[in-house]
Motif scaffolding. Sequence first.
Motif, mmCIF file in Angstrom:
data_model
loop_
_atom_site.group_PDB
_atom_site.id
_atom_site.type_symbol
_atom_site.label_atom_id
_atom_site.label_comp_id
_atom_site.label_asym_id
_atom_site.label_seq_id
_atom_site.Cartn_x
_atom_site.Cartn_y
_atom_site.Cartn_z
ATOM 1 N N PRO A 32 0.949 -1.200 0.043
ATOM 2 C CA PRO A 32 -0.134 -0.081 -0.115
ATOM 3 C C PRO A 32 0.941 1.361 -0.074
ATOM 4 N N GLY A 33 0.711 2.127 -0.987
ATOM 5 C CA GLY A 33 1.196 3.388 -1.012
ATOM 6 C C GLY A 33 2.531 3.556 -1.805
ATOM 7 N N LYS A 34 3.079 2.432 -2.335
ATOM 8 C CA LYS A 34 3.980 1.948 -3.095
ATOM 9 C C LYS A 34 3.704 2.934 -4.428
ATOM 10 N N LYS A 35 4.783 3.814 -5.078
ATOM 11 C CA LYS A 35 4.688 4.585 -6.205
ATOM 12 C C LYS A 35 4.873 3.244 -7.157
ATOM 13 N N LEU A 36 3.953 3.367 -8.172
ATOM 14 C CA LEU A 36 4.069 2.384 -9.471
ATOM 15 C C LEU A 36 4.675 3.142 -10.502
ATOM 16 N N LYS A 37 6.225 3.030 -11.000
ATOM 17 C CA LYS A 37 6.872 3.586 -11.891
ATOM 18 C C LYS A 37 6.546 2.920 -13.149
ATOM 19 N N ILE A 38 6.007 3.705 -14.207
ATOM 20 C CA ILE A 38 5.772 3.036 -15.358
ATOM 21 C C ILE A 38 6.864 2.290 -16.153
ATOM 22 N N ASP A 69 -2.446 13.930 -9.550
ATOM 23 C CA ASP A 69 -1.924 14.868 -10.684
ATOM 24 C C ASP A 69 -0.483 15.021 -10.309
ATOM 25 N N GLN A 70 0.323 15.078 -11.386
ATOM 26 C CA GLN A 70 1.837 15.113 -11.582
ATOM 27 C C GLN A 70 2.218 14.495 -10.728
ATOM 28 N N ARG A 71 1.787 13.425 -9.853
ATOM 29 C CA ARG A 71 2.669 12.508 -9.017
ATOM 30 C C ARG A 71 2.378 10.932 -9.746
ATOM 31 N N GLY A 72 1.935 10.859 -10.785
ATOM 32 C CA GLY A 72 1.859 9.413 -11.325
ATOM 33 C C GLY A 72 0.696 8.556 -10.442
ATOM 34 N N PHE A 73 0.967 7.169 -10.486
ATOM 35 C CA PHE A 73 0.274 6.192 -9.793
ATOM 36 C C PHE A 73 0.803 5.751 -8.699
#
Length: 224
Positions: A32-38, A69-73
Amino acid sequence: MIETTLNDAPRSQTSLAYEAIRNDIIAGVHLPGKKLKIQDLAEELKVATGAVREALSRLVPEQWVISRDQRGFSVAPLSMEDLRDLTDLRCEIEAIALRRSVAHGDVDWEVRILAAAHRLRAMPQPEPQLRDGVSIADWVTRHAEFHAALVSACDSRRLLALHGQLYEQSERYRILSAFGEGKRDVADEHQKIADYALARDADNLVATMTEHIRLTTELIIAAN
């Protein structure tokens, strides 16, 4: 790990990325909360970045992923308040689906329940201190098959889809809690549920299933 080829159609790559990311969120690989970098996901899954972006966009309305917005997924967060809300809704949907299955279930439905219950009973539930990725994945699969079999005679495709979605959201909480469900005889609970289903006792089936689901929630909350 999912492998694709450069000749895969974009839609096929999107579907592969969607399933892989979603399954990893449920299994707790993506916390949970992990940034998912495309870019990182595209390289890991061997698909195009556009396929990953579309897959992540599909996961947003299903509440697996959030977009800012501006912070990705990033992976959707978990909370005890959300778990309580999820549990209440799941119990209501479960009751409707079970009653419809009891009303419409035939011999094939009974066979599916018997087979799923037998497969689940033959695989001991993993213990937190003996946690092993493969055995947990196998048990989780058998557990899902059992719960799916119980409602499989429900005569509503939309209701079954909602049931499946709520079940998977609940599993995410339970898996991330390392199966910390305290002292309970889960196998006996499952057997009682199967027995009431096969006896076509809808009232006791719903009551026992509701107790089963709510006990899991209470133990998860107590462990956090």
